[in-house]
Design a protein around this motif. Structure first.
Motif, PDB file in Angstrom:
ATOM      1  N   GLU A 191       3.122   5.726  -5.899  1.00 22.05           N
ATOM      2  CA  GLU A 191       2.999   5.764  -7.360  1.00 22.05           C
ATOM      3  C   GLU A 191       1.778   6.562  -7.793  1.00 22.05           C
ATOM      4  N   CYS A 192       0.658   6.388  -7.110  1.00 19.03           N
ATOM      5  CA  CYS A 192      -0.564   7.118  -7.458  1.00 19.03           C
ATOM      6  C   CYS A 192      -0.350   8.624  -7.314  1.00 19.03           C
ATOM      7  N   CYS A 193       0.217   9.052  -6.200  1.00 17.89           N
ATOM      8  CA  CYS A 193       0.453  10.478  -5.970  1.00 17.89           C
ATOM      9  C   CYS A 193       1.497  11.043  -6.927  1.00 17.89           C
ATOM     10  N   GLU A 194       2.531  10.254  -7.221  1.00 17.03           N
ATOM     11  CA  GLU A 194       3.579  10.736  -8.139  1.00 17.03           C
ATOM     12  C   GLU A 194       3.036  10.913  -9.548  1.00 17.03           C
ATOM     13  N   ARG A 195       2.225   9.965 -10.010  1.00 20.50           N
ATOM     14  CA  ARG A 195       1.639  10.085 -11.349  1.00 20.50           C
ATOM     15  C   ARG A 195       0.637  11.236 -11.413  1.00 20.50           C
ATOM     16  N   LEU A 196      -0.118  11.448 -10.322  1.00 17.38           N
ATOM     17  CA  LEU A 196      -1.024  12.586 -10.264  1.00 17.38           C
ATOM     18  C   LEU A 196      -0.237  13.885 -10.371  1.00 17.38           C
ATOM     19  N   ALA A 197       0.888  13.962  -9.652  1.00 17.71           N
ATOM     20  CA  ALA A 197       1.722  15.159  -9.704  1.00 17.71           C
ATOM     21  C   ALA A 197       2.313  15.371 -11.094  1.00 17.71           C
ATOM     22  N   PHE A 198       2.816  14.296 -11.700  1.00 15.22           N
ATOM     23  CA  PHE A 198       3.479  14.425 -12.998  1.00 15.22           C
ATOM     24  C   PHE A 198       2.493  14.840 -14.091  1.00 15.22           C
ATOM     25  N   ALA A 222       4.552  15.584  -2.335  1.00 11.80           N
ATOM     26  CA  ALA A 222       4.990  15.528  -0.939  1.00 11.80           C
ATOM     27  C   ALA A 222       4.317  14.354  -0.217  1.00 11.80           C
ATOM     28  N   LEU A 223       3.036  14.119  -0.511  1.00 13.85           N
ATOM     29  CA  LEU A 223       2.332  12.968   0.067  1.00 13.85           C
ATOM     30  C   LEU A 223       2.928  11.654  -0.425  1.00 13.85           C
ATOM     31  N   ALA A 224       3.387  11.645  -1.688  1.00 13.32           N
ATOM     32  CA  ALA A 224       4.033  10.451  -2.230  1.00 13.32           C
ATOM     33  C   ALA A 224       5.290  10.109  -1.436  1.00 13.32           C
ATOM     34  N   VAL A 225       6.068  11.137  -1.092  1.00 14.57           N
ATOM     35  CA  VAL A 225       7.292  10.916  -0.313  1.00 14.57           C
ATOM     36  C   VAL A 225       6.948  10.414   1.086  1.00 14.57           C
ATOM     37  N   VAL A 226       5.932  11.029   1.704  1.00 10.57           N
ATOM     38  CA  VAL A 226       5.511  10.606   3.041  1.00 10.57           C
ATOM     39  C   VAL A 226       5.037   9.155   3.014  1.00 10.57           C
ATOM     40  N   SER A 227       4.241   8.816   1.988  1.00 11.71           N
ATOM     41  CA  SER A 227       3.743   7.448   1.863  1.00 11.71           C
ATOM     42  C   SER A 227       4.889   6.455   1.726  1.00 11.71           C
ATOM     43  N   PHE A 228       5.891   6.815   0.942  1.00 10.63           N
ATOM     44  CA  PHE A 228       7.010   5.897   0.719  1.00 10.63           C
ATOM     45  C   PHE A 228       7.814   5.683   1.996  1.00 10.63           C
ATOM     46  N   PHE A 229       8.147   6.762   2.696  1.00  9.41           N
ATOM     47  CA  PHE A 229       8.956   6.625   3.909  1.00  9.41           C
ATOM     48  C   PHE A 229       8.194   5.942   5.030  1.00  9.41           C
ATOM     49  N   TRP A 286      -2.703  -3.898  -9.516  1.00 10.63           N
ATOM     50  CA  TRP A 286      -2.981  -2.752  -8.660  1.00 10.63           C
ATOM     51  C   TRP A 286      -2.043  -1.587  -8.960  1.00 10.63           C
ATOM     52  N   PHE A 287      -0.836  -1.907  -9.359  1.00 14.52           N
ATOM     53  CA  PHE A 287       0.145  -0.865  -9.673  1.00 14.52           C
ATOM     54  C   PHE A 287      -0.330  -0.019 -10.859  1.00 14.52           C
ATOM     55  N   TYR A 288      -0.753  -0.674 -11.930  1.00 18.60           N
ATOM     56  CA  TYR A 288      -1.220   0.073 -13.097  1.00 18.60           C
ATOM     57  C   TYR A 288      -2.574   0.733 -12.840  1.00 18.60           C
ATOM     58  N   PHE A 289      -3.367   0.147 -11.962  1.00 20.27           N
ATOM     59  CA  PHE A 289      -4.608   0.799 -11.551  1.00 20.27           C
ATOM     60  C   PHE A 289      -4.292   2.115 -10.831  1.00 20.27           C
ATOM     61  N   SER A 290      -3.274   2.108  -9.971  1.00 19.22           N
ATOM     62  CA  SER A 290      -2.874   3.327  -9.258  1.00 19.22           C
ATOM     63  C   SER A 290      -2.394   4.399 -10.222  1.00 19.22           C
ATOM     64  N   ILE A 291      -1.635   4.000 -11.238  1.00 22.03           N
ATOM     65  CA  ILE A 291      -1.171   4.949 -12.248  1.00 22.03           C
ATOM     66  C   ILE A 291      -2.352   5.614 -12.936  1.00 22.03           C
ATOM     67  N   ASN A 292      -3.330   4.807 -13.338  1.00 21.34           N
ATOM     68  CA  ASN A 292      -4.464   5.341 -14.087  1.00 21.34           C
ATOM     69  C   ASN A 292      -5.359   6.222 -13.226  1.00 21.34           C
ATOM     70  N   PRO A 329       0.800  -1.230   0.000  1.00 14.29           N
ATOM     71  CA  PRO A 329       0.000   0.000   0.000  1.00 14.29           C
ATOM     72  C   PRO A 329       0.828   1.272   0.000  1.00 14.29           C
ATOM     73  N   PHE A 330       1.975   1.264   0.664  1.00 15.32           N
ATOM     74  CA  PHE A 330       2.827   2.451   0.701  1.00 15.32           C
ATOM     75  C   PHE A 330       3.456   2.710  -0.672  1.00 15.32           C
ATOM     76  N   ILE A 331       3.824   1.645  -1.361  1.00 14.39           N
ATOM     77  CA  ILE A 331       4.401   1.786  -2.700  1.00 14.39           C
ATOM     78  C   ILE A 331       3.341   2.216  -3.703  1.00 14.39           C
ATOM     79  N   LEU A 332       2.146   1.632  -3.601  1.00 15.90           N
ATOM     80  CA  LEU A 332       1.048   2.001  -4.502  1.00 15.90           C
ATOM     81  C   LEU A 332       0.601   3.438  -4.257  1.00 15.90           C
ATOM     82  N   GLY A 333       0.563   3.851  -2.996  1.00 17.96           N
ATOM     83  CA  GLY A 333       0.217   5.238  -2.686  1.00 17.96           C
ATOM     84  C   GLY A 333       1.238   6.205  -3.240  1.00 17.96           C
TER      85      GLY A 333
END
Length: 305
Positions: A50-57, A234-241, A197-203, A44-48
């Protein structure tokens, strides 16, 4: 005597079941405990992330041509060229990120360091669009004039983002796969579900970015339009750590580019050597571990002989 041997065998079996078999380690660099690390606990932390990073990008890049035209007062051709150059850089820098991850840093630290660079770029881009003195001076929604300082800060922030995404893009999906022991039959089956789930998070991230954030940029303002992706990153970084204690990490095993070059050089130097009749002697010796420290061993097949 037989009882002692049976007891020893039982202890060894229990120890084998305690730790992963693919050489992964925990955040303290100890063998990864399969009960307390990895699998769906860590995902869940990795998927979160990725989702936030793709939203940002996508939230930052989808409408970038219009920002260059309307706010930096660039011609359509110039704006398109600048966005194309930046997008190309975003797809070249993953080669750099992958090299550092494989050869020196490992995937965890590569994602962590480049994510921080990413946040710095997004924050600087938001400031260039929102802070008086940096943001372009606008008479109307489509009549803006930018100083050379504004343009310089904008492009500096964009290329920091390009560098940041270069460390994240090649590592996150592989890092998710590292959380499942491929030598364990049960965990290996769950790995394909992770990629779904990974590609679902991206989309999901791309969908929100391409709809809601584009509307905000067009109707509310670029300060909010860039600020929300910056917060998402920033949320993506928090989720990862947040998942650090749960992750399984593969040790760096050297760059594959180096090994490819070694194969090319060795092939050229041995071009006149006679190929043996027994092809099995060409294969790496049968052993449980790879001769390359930190790398998994791949089974030899005759599929591409």
């Amino acid at each position: 005597m037989a009882e002692i041997v049976n007891t020893t065998t039982k202890v060894d079996t229990e120890e084998d079941d305690t730790y992963t078999k693919d050489g992964t380690v925990d955040y303290k660099n100890n063998p990864a405990n399969r009960k307390t690390t990895g699998t769906w606990k860590a995902c869940p932390f990795i998927l979160g992330n990725e989702c936030c990073e793709r939203l940002a990008f996508y939230g930052m890049s989808t409408n970038l041509v219009l920002y260059f035209k309307n706010n930096l007062n660039q011609h359509s051709a110039t704006a398109s060229k600048n966005v194309s150059n930046w997008s190309g850089t975003c797809y070249i820098t993953p080669l750099l990120g992958a090299f550092f991850a494989d050869a020196y840093l490992g995937r965890y630290w590569t994602i962590a360091i480049f994510s921080i660079i990413y946040v710095m770029g997004m924050t600087l881009l938001t400031l260039s669009a929102a802070v008086p003195g940096l943001r372009p001076t606008c008479v109307s929604h489509e009549d803006c004039h930018a100083t050379s300082k504004t343009v310089a800060v904008t492009f500096l922030s964009l290329y920091l983002v390009a560098l940041g995404t270069g460390g994240i893009k090649p590592c996150v999906s592989s890092y998710g796969a590292d959380q499942f022991d491929e030598d364990d039959e049960v965990e290996n089956k769950h790995k394909s579900s992770f990629f779904n789930w990974f590609y679902f998070s991206i989309n999901i991230g791309a969908l929100i970015a391409g709809s809601l954030l584009v509307w905000i940029q067009d109707n509310v303002g670029w300060g909010w339009g860039f600020g929300i992706p910056a917060v998402a990153m920033a949320l993506a970084v928090v989720s990862f750590f947040s998942g650090t204690r749960l992750y399984r990490n593969q040790k760096p095993g050297g760059s594959p580019l180096t090994r490819i070059c070694q194969v090319i050089v060795a092939s050229w130097r041995k071009r006149r050597v006679r190929v043996p009749d027994d092809k099995s002697v060409l294969y790496e010796t049968a052993d449980a571990k790879s001769t390359i420290v930190g790398s998994r061993k791949l089974d030899h097949t005759k599929d591409f002989r």
